[in-house]
Scaffold this active site. Structure first.
Site, PDB file in Angstrom:
ATOM      1  CB  THR A  13      -0.915   0.001   1.239  1.00  9.58           C
ATOM      2  OG1 THR A  13      -1.633  -1.223   1.246  1.00  9.58           O
ATOM      3  CG2 THR A  13      -1.890   1.154   1.211  1.00  9.58           C
ATOM      4  CB  VAL A 132       6.642   8.096  14.686  1.00 13.22           C
ATOM      5  CG1 VAL A 132       5.814   8.575  15.871  1.00 13.22           C
ATOM      6  CG2 VAL A 132       7.705   7.102  15.144  1.00 13.22           C
ATOM      7  N   GLY A 134       2.468   8.573  10.768  1.00 11.80           N
ATOM      8  CA  GLY A 134       2.182   8.676   9.325  1.00 11.80           C
ATOM      9  C   GLY A 134       2.689   9.962   8.704  1.00 11.80           C
ATOM     10  CD  GLU A 190       1.288  -1.767  11.107  1.00  8.27           C
ATOM     11  OE1 GLU A 190       2.322  -2.309  10.716  1.00  8.27           O
ATOM     12  OE2 GLU A 190       0.970  -0.612  10.785  1.00  8.27           O
ATOM     13  CG  ASP A 201       1.576   0.521  14.966  1.00  9.32           C
ATOM     14  OD1 ASP A 201       2.463   0.318  14.123  1.00  9.32           O
ATOM     15  OD2 ASP A 201       0.934   1.588  15.037  1.00  9.32           O
ATOM     16  CE  LYS A 205       2.959   3.872  14.247  1.00  8.91           C
ATOM     17  NZ  LYS A 205       1.527   3.870  13.942  1.00  8.91           N
ATOM     18  N   GLY A 302      -2.413   5.329   6.309  1.00 10.95           N
ATOM     19  CA  GLY A 302      -2.991   5.440   4.962  1.00 10.95           C
ATOM     20  C   GLY A 302      -1.906   5.685   3.928  1.00 10.95           C
TER      21      GLY A 302
END
Ligand code: HSE
Length: 436
Positions: A13, A132, A134, A190, A201, A205, A302
């Protein structure tokens, strides 16, 4: 015009998003750099799935080593995710003198020391803005713009999937599992959604943010990690009744040479700016001694937002290459040799207010017995509700406590959970109502 060549490992993605940036903003990037930025190889085991982007013939290969050994490639973008083979490939690329841009928080949280040391030795950069929050440029803010500050605390909503689930449960009263399926469909989650919903997750981070802010090595396994899978819509509703929002919060605080490092569902007052961060949005609140509190927010997951962060790092490395000052910025903002070794405060020493939801048989004296045990363990009650008087056998009783030491709360709950009237294990949610 200089031509800087880039290889991409992993065409999922985010990799697709990266290709889209290369294609859509090709001229803009060249214009900003005064150099051409060219994607010369993509490696992925799956060379057949249509990702909706057109590729020049021969660009996509299933041979990662061809990319790693290509002398033309100066920057390797690693978007495979997970520990292996990502670790092996990244180390190999570093040994081959290539700069690394990665979104792989799991890899860096577990193997950061090895990778960052190898990069320092080889004189190459490792950039990981996309790892971290996005698309939110929090790492460069910590290292560069706020780099003159001594940080005392950081708070983060760092998992888009969890924040999306909690928001949908809150606003639409939907079930946990339905919302998780939606998040997976949107490409936020994920590969293994346990990493999202169990807080792993977020803890990956947080480990990176702790090292960046406090200049310390962090053993990921020492971070207290609890996810949102035990939280129910009812707790979100009670939180609202008490004036709180429920968020999966990452908390880091510095206390001398000890740090607090914890990830867990947390109730925060509904009028705090953090409480307004909804859906897939992430936020990080950093507290510096000169800057004061700074909050950064944006899309935390995303394809597009994460690709934006990846490509920002690629641009930054490309600029270093242009000016011949590669590895200008150490991965964690200070050389590996300068990192401290602070210990993480054991969870039992944490002091905070608590939300406790007991499920009990509705008998006279139950409330008094529970309150008695809490009092015996020095836990003072701020307020209490028995929200509904059900026809059913079990009723919920909710206590909000004043600040208490976690060791006392655990001891009290162990005793209370042994009582015959307790119908299911008591739910504990920590409250954070004095954010720096
Ligand atoms: N699964 C992660 C999230 C993606 O939901 O936030 C970004 O790390």
């Amino acid at each position: 015009m200089q031509n800087i060549k880039v290889g991409l490992l992993g065409f999922g993605t985010i990799g697709t998003g990266v290709v889209r940036v290369f294609q859509q903003n090709h001229d803009l990037l060249a214009n900003r750099l005064g150099a051409s930025l060219e994607l010369v190889r993509i490696a992925d085991l799956d060379t057949t799935t249509d990702r909706g982007v057109k590729l020049a013939p021969g660009l996509l290969t299933d041979d990662a080593r061809a990319l790693l050994n290509d002398p033309e490639v100066q920057i390797v973008i690693e978007l495979i995710g997970g520990y292996e083979p990502a670790r092996t490939f990244v180390l190999e690329a570093i040994r081959n003198g290539k700069h690394i841009v990665t979104a792989n928080k799991a890899l860096l949280a577990m193997h950061g020391e090895e990778i960052f040391s190898a990069a320092e030795e080889a004189g190459v950069s490792v950039m990981f803005e996309a790892a971290v929050a996005g698309g939110v440029p929090v790492i460069s803010a910590i290292k560069e713009n706020l780099g003159a500050n001594n940080y005392s605390a950081l708070y983060g909503i760092l998992n888009g999937t969890c924040n999306y689930i909690l928001t949908e449960m809150d606003e639409k009263g939907k079930d946990f599992s339905d919302v998780l399926a939606e998040a997976q469909k949107q490409g936020y989650a994920e590969a293994d959604p346990t990493f999202d919903v169990e807080g792993i997750d977020t803890a990956h981070k947080l480990a990176l943010l702790l090292s960046l802010c406090f200049g310390t090595k962090v053993d990921f396994n020492d971070i207290y990690t609890e996810g949102i899978s035990k939280v129910t819509a009812i707790d979100i509703e009670y939180a609202r009744d008490f004036g709180y929002k429920l968020k999966l919060l990452a908390i880091g605080k510095r206390d001398g040479d000890k740090i607090e490092a914890r990830v867990h569902p947390t109730m925060i007052p509904e009028d705090y700016p953090l409480a307004a961060i909804n859906g897939v949005f992430n936020t990080v609140r950093l507290v510096g001694d000169f800057s004061g509190p700074v909050m950064l927010s944006g899309y935390g997951a995303g394809m597009d937002a994460t690709a934006s962060a990846v490509m920002g790092d690629v641009l930054s490395v490309a600029r270093d290459l242009q000016t011949d000052c590669s590895a200008r910025m150490p991965a964690l903002g200070c050389p590996q040799s300068q990192l401290a070794n602070y210990t993480i405060k054991p969870m039992e020493q944490v002091v905070t207010p608590y939300y406790l939801r007991f499920n009990v048989k509705d008998h006279p004296g139950v409330l008094a017995s529970i309150a008695g045990i809490l009092g015996k363990h020095e836990i003072s009650i701020e307020s209490m509700v028995q929200p509904h008087r059900h026809e059913a056998e079990a009723v919920p009783i909710v206590f909000m406590t004043h600040v208490a030491e976690e060791r006392n709360v655990i001891a009290a709950l162990a005793e209370i959970n042994e009582m015959d009237v307790i119908q299911e294990e008591t739910l504990l949610i920590r409250i954070e109502d004095h954010l720096e």
